[in-house]
Each structure stands twice: as structure tokens, then as C-alpha cells.
Design a protein around this motif. Structure first.
Motif, mmCIF file in Angstrom:
data_model
loop_
_atom_site.group_PDB
_atom_site.id
_atom_site.type_symbol
_atom_site.label_atom_id
_atom_site.label_comp_id
_atom_site.label_asym_id
_atom_site.label_seq_id
_atom_site.Cartn_x
_atom_site.Cartn_y
_atom_site.Cartn_z
ATOM 1 N N ALA A 187 0.910 0.453 -3.022
ATOM 2 C CA ALA A 187 1.626 -0.078 -4.257
ATOM 3 C C ALA A 187 1.016 -1.377 -4.625
ATOM 4 C CB ALA A 187 2.940 -0.072 -4.009
ATOM 5 N N SER A 188 0.191 -2.125 -3.868
ATOM 6 C CA SER A 188 -0.335 -3.583 -4.164
ATOM 7 C C SER A 188 -1.626 -3.195 -4.935
ATOM 8 C CB SER A 188 -0.623 -4.316 -3.141
ATOM 9 O OG SER A 188 -1.970 -3.779 -2.222
ATOM 10 N N LEU A 189 -2.191 -2.380 -5.110
ATOM 11 C CA LEU A 189 -3.431 -1.792 -6.021
ATOM 12 C C LEU A 189 -2.925 -2.047 -7.502
ATOM 13 C CD1 LEU A 189 -4.664 1.218 -3.970
ATOM 14 C CD2 LEU A 189 -5.682 -1.318 -3.931
ATOM 15 N N PRO A 190 -4.002 -2.225 -8.202
ATOM 16 C CA PRO A 190 -3.777 -1.933 -9.764
ATOM 17 C C PRO A 190 -3.207 -0.702 -10.222
ATOM 18 C CG PRO A 190 -6.028 -2.627 -9.187
ATOM 19 C CD PRO A 190 -5.441 -2.133 -7.806
ATOM 20 N N ARG A 191 -2.349 -0.663 -11.201
ATOM 21 C CA ARG A 191 -1.553 0.525 -11.632
ATOM 22 C C ARG A 191 -2.530 1.820 -11.819
ATOM 23 N NH1 ARG A 191 0.128 -3.815 -14.099
ATOM 24 N NH2 ARG A 191 2.431 -4.292 -14.440
ATOM 25 N N ASP A 192 -3.747 1.445 -12.378
ATOM 26 C CA ASP A 192 -4.507 2.600 -12.282
ATOM 27 C C ASP A 192 -4.681 3.442 -11.071
ATOM 28 O OD1 ASP A 192 -5.995 0.663 -12.278
ATOM 29 O OD2 ASP A 192 -7.615 1.401 -13.462
ATOM 30 N N LYS A 193 -5.093 2.638 -10.101
ATOM 31 C CA LYS A 193 -5.710 3.120 -8.819
ATOM 32 C C LYS A 193 -4.226 3.685 -8.130
ATOM 33 C CE LYS A 193 -9.797 1.212 -7.944
ATOM 34 N NZ LYS A 193 -10.157 0.156 -8.925
ATOM 35 N N VAL A 194 -3.119 3.189 -8.569
ATOM 36 C CA VAL A 194 -1.798 3.816 -7.661
ATOM 37 C C VAL A 194 -1.913 5.225 -8.257
ATOM 38 C CG1 VAL A 194 0.600 3.686 -7.622
ATOM 39 C CG2 VAL A 194 -1.024 1.711 -7.287
ATOM 40 N N SER A 195 -1.963 5.397 -9.467
ATOM 41 C CA SER A 195 -1.604 6.491 -10.090
ATOM 42 C C SER A 195 -2.801 7.519 -9.868
ATOM 43 C CB SER A 195 -1.826 6.622 -11.694
ATOM 44 O OG SER A 195 -1.267 5.512 -12.263
ATOM 45 N N ALA A 196 -4.012 7.091 -9.531
ATOM 46 C CA ALA A 196 -5.080 8.007 -9.163
ATOM 47 C C ALA A 196 -4.659 8.590 -7.882
ATOM 48 C CB ALA A 196 -6.490 7.303 -9.186
ATOM 49 N N MET A 197 -4.179 7.782 -6.911
ATOM 50 C CA MET A 197 -4.019 8.184 -5.581
ATOM 51 C C MET A 197 -2.822 9.113 -5.622
ATOM 52 S SD MET A 197 -3.716 4.640 -2.996
ATOM 53 C CE MET A 197 -3.616 5.774 -1.568
ATOM 54 N N ALA A 198 -1.830 8.965 -6.384
ATOM 55 C CA ALA A 198 -0.836 9.810 -6.555
ATOM 56 C C ALA A 198 -1.181 11.059 -6.926
ATOM 57 C CB ALA A 198 0.586 9.245 -7.400
ATOM 58 N N GLU A 199 -2.019 11.118 -8.143
ATOM 59 C CA GLU A 199 -2.472 12.294 -8.586
ATOM 60 C C GLU A 199 -3.241 13.200 -7.510
ATOM 61 O OE1 GLU A 199 -2.271 10.438 -13.012
ATOM 62 O OE2 GLU A 199 -4.291 10.998 -12.175
ATOM 63 N N GLU A 200 -4.191 12.554 -6.858
ATOM 64 C CA GLU A 200 -4.919 13.276 -5.710
ATOM 65 C C GLU A 200 -4.133 13.806 -4.624
ATOM 66 O OE1 GLU A 200 -7.900 10.591 -4.038
ATOM 67 O OE2 GLU A 200 -8.218 12.095 -2.360
ATOM 68 N N ILE A 201 -2.926 13.078 -4.246
ATOM 69 C CA ILE A 201 -2.035 13.478 -3.219
ATOM 70 C C ILE A 201 -1.362 14.723 -3.952
ATOM 71 C CG2 ILE A 201 0.093 13.031 -1.814
ATOM 72 C CD1 ILE A 201 -1.229 10.275 -1.805
ATOM 73 N N ILE A 202 -0.913 14.935 -5.034
ATOM 74 C CA ILE A 202 -0.157 15.877 -5.694
ATOM 75 C C ILE A 202 -1.204 17.152 -5.737
ATOM 76 C CG2 ILE A 202 0.914 16.924 -7.770
ATOM 77 C CD1 ILE A 202 1.966 13.846 -8.273
ATOM 78 N N CYS A 203 -2.423 16.987 -6.310
ATOM 79 C CA CYS A 203 -3.160 18.053 -6.330
ATOM 80 C C CYS A 203 -3.361 18.781 -5.045
ATOM 81 C CB CYS A 203 -4.636 17.494 -6.889
ATOM 82 S SG CYS A 203 -4.534 17.212 -8.750
ATOM 83 N N LYS A 204 -3.693 17.784 -3.961
ATOM 84 C CA LYS A 204 -3.945 18.471 -2.669
ATOM 85 C C LYS A 204 -2.734 19.337 -2.233
ATOM 86 C CE LYS A 204 -7.704 15.712 -0.605
ATOM 87 N NZ LYS A 204 -7.911 14.533 -0.287
ATOM 88 N N ARG A 205 -1.620 18.667 -2.384
ATOM 89 C CA ARG A 205 -0.254 19.247 -1.689
ATOM 90 C C ARG A 205 0.078 20.679 -2.330
ATOM 91 N NH1 ARG A 205 3.278 21.949 -0.821
ATOM 92 N NH2 ARG A 205 5.222 21.734 -0.002
ATOM 93 N N PHE A 206 -0.415 20.726 -3.780
ATOM 94 C CA PHE A 206 0.251 21.793 -4.495
ATOM 95 C C PHE A 206 -0.979 22.667 -4.940
ATOM 96 C CE2 PHE A 206 3.612 18.723 -5.042
ATOM 97 C CZ PHE A 206 4.513 19.394 -4.250
ATOM 98 N N GLY A 207 -2.221 22.233 -4.356
ATOM 99 C CA GLY A 207 -3.448 23.107 -4.817
ATOM 100 C C GLY A 207 -3.710 23.225 -6.391
ATOM 101 N N LEU A 208 -3.680 21.931 -7.168
ATOM 102 C CA LEU A 208 -3.897 22.069 -8.380
ATOM 103 C C LEU A 208 -5.306 21.591 -8.487
ATOM 104 C CD1 LEU A 208 -0.782 20.153 -9.625
ATOM 105 C CD2 LEU A 208 -0.915 22.388 -9.416
ATOM 106 N N ARG A 209 -5.898 21.931 -9.540
ATOM 107 C CA ARG A 209 -7.308 21.329 -9.795
ATOM 108 C C ARG A 209 -7.109 20.803 -11.061
ATOM 109 N NH1 ARG A 209 -11.280 25.238 -7.600
ATOM 110 N NH2 ARG A 209 -10.275 26.667 -6.192
#
Ligand code: Z5A
Length: 209
Positions: A187-209
Motif C-alpha cells: 500500500a506504499s505504492l502510488p494509487r494507480d499501482k495499488v489499483s492495478a495490483m488489486a485488479e490483477e489479483i481479483i482477475c486471477k482469483r475469479f477467472g476474469l479477463r
């Protein structure tokens, strides 16, 4: 239940509230109807409990057991009347804090035993848990600085650095114990990098493209 339940966790100032609307838009773009909630609170009754939990008062200090019970009373109300029906309706539910906060704050921070926490949890929510927990990890000093910049402190924000170090340590040890379900984000990363990390994790977890 056909929906997905994601909780966002972390110490104060970690950036959870900042990310919730971003992740909600992201999930909408993936076709989900989303619901954003917070804890404690999220229903009219639970918001009243939140007020009691956050209020600083010297005439009637909330004891640790009352704090624990109120956290779970709020969670029971939110889970049973809002979260479970939303998941049954196929929604993506994003919740700013959930059960891991109790383990970290009331367990790690206040020193309440896990046996006591488990006993109250069983009554409140049984075995219900998020499908995915995003743990926003940030060093305590930076988090406190970010929170201070917002203005006056509530009952929790007035606690000292030692308390928040214990909270962070508990979050991290819980993450190590359940690394598949609890995913860590720097969470020390800039806001947009934090969002990108969260989105990547969500996609992998729920099989989203
Ligand atoms: N609590 C508990 O004890 N037990 C429980 O079971 C539960 C809760 C459920 C609820 O407080 C309190 O209840 C909480 C734990 C306790 N108290 N504490 N501490 P709350 O809901 O009022 O507040 P919070 O959950 O702690 O949220 P917060 O302090 O507002 O943190 P946040 O939502 O993670 O941060 P934010 O508001 O998104 O960001 C804080 C500031 O940093 C803000 O100015 C942002 O613009 C900025 N920010 C955000 N991201 C960044 C990045 N990436 N870089 C730089 N600056 C950023």
C-alpha cells in the motif's frame, strides 16, 4: 451463492476507502452488479453501533469485551441482512474491513484470545467468510501520517504506535497462515499501482479477463 465477496483490510490510512470505488468500477466493467459496504456499519442499525464504537468519551469508556461484541453485532446484522442476500442475487460485494480486522485489532491489538473471538464469531456469522481478502500493508508511521492529515482522531485513531504495530503484525501472520485467500498488496505504492495490483489479483482469483 453466485456472487463474489471481497474484503479490503489493513491498518489505518492504508488506502482501502480510496480503492473501493476504483475496484467497484473495475468489477462493473467486468459485468458485475456491485455493492460497496463498510464495517463496522453498513445498515442503519449497524451504523448506530459504529457511532458507539468510534466515539471518544471519558465518562463511560467502552471495555474490550463490549467492543468485541459490538463489532460482531454489527457484522451479524450486515452479513445476514445485506451481504448474504446480495451474494445470492449474484452481486460483487466489496467490504471496507471485515472479520480479519477483529482478529488484528481486538485480538492482536487489545489482546483478546482467539478462543473468545471464535466463540463470538460462531454466534454472529458461523463459518461465513470472504472469497478473497486484499490486505493493504503499510508501515505504521506512514499510515498514521496519512490518517492525521485528514483531521481529528476517533477512538481507534487515538491509540498509540505500539497498538498499531501489533495490529500490523497480526494481519501479516494471518496472511501467512492463509496465503491463498488473503492476498497482500504493497500500500506504499502510488494509487494507480495499488489499483492495478488489486485488479490483477481479483482477475486471477475469479477467472476474469
Ligand atoms: N475496527 C476494529 O477494531 N475491529 C473490527 O472488526 C473492525 C474495525 C471492522 C473503523 O474506522 C475502525 O474500526 C478502524 C478499525 C476498527 N480504526 N482504525 N484505525 P474507519 O472505518 O473510520 O477507518 P479505517 O477503516 O481505519 O480507514 P482509514 O483510516 O480511513 O484508512 P483507509 O480507508 O485504508 O485509507 P484512505 O481513507 O483510503 O486513505 C487515507 C489517506 O491516504 C487519504 O488522504 C488518501 O487520499 C491517502 N492515500 C490513499 N492511498 C494512497 C496512496 N497509495 N498513496 C498516498 N496516499 C494515499
Amino acid at each position: 451463492m453466485s456472487g463474489i465477496f471481497i474484503s479490503l483490510e489493513g491498518g489505518e490510512g492504508a488506502g482501502k476507502s480510496t480503492q473501493i470505488p476504483v475496484l467497484s468500477e473495475f468489477l462493473k466493467a467486468k459485468g458485475y452488479d456491485t455493492l460497496c459496504l463498510r464495517e463496522p456499519g453498513g445498515t442503519p442499525c449497524a451504523e448506530k453501533m459504529r457511532e458507539i464504537l468510534k466515539e471518544k468519551r471519558s465518562d463511560d469508556k467502552l471495555c474490550d469485551s463490549a467492543e468485541l461484541l459490538l463489532m460482531y453485532a454489527s457484522r451479524a446484522q450486515l452479513t445476514r441482512t445485506v451481504i448474504i442476500p446480495a451474494l445470492k442475487a449474484g452481486k460483487a460485494v466489496l467490504c471496507d474491513r471485515y472479520d480479519l480486522s477483529t482478529i488484528a485489532y481486538q485480538g492482536g491489538g487489545r489482546g483478546i484470545s482467539m478462543d473468545e473471538i471464535r466463540a463470538v464469531r460462531k454466534v454472529a456469522i458461523g463459518d461465513f467468510k470472504p472469497d478473497l481478502t486484499l490486505l493493504f500493508d503499510l508501515d505504521v508511521d506512514t499510515g498514521m501520517e496519512r490518517a492525521r492529515a485528514r483531521g481529528s482522531a476517533d477512538r481507534f485513531e487515538s491509540l498509540g504506535t505500539d497498538f498499531f504495530e501489533r495490529v500490523r503484525g497480526t494481519f501479516l501472520s494471518e496472511q501467512k497462515a492463509d496465503p491463498e485467500r488473503i492476498r497482500i498488496i504493497d500500500a506504499s505504492l502510488p494509487r494507480d499501482k495499488v489499483s492495478a495490483m488489486a485488479e490483477e489479483i481479483i482477475c486471477k482469483r475469479f477467472g476474469l479477463r
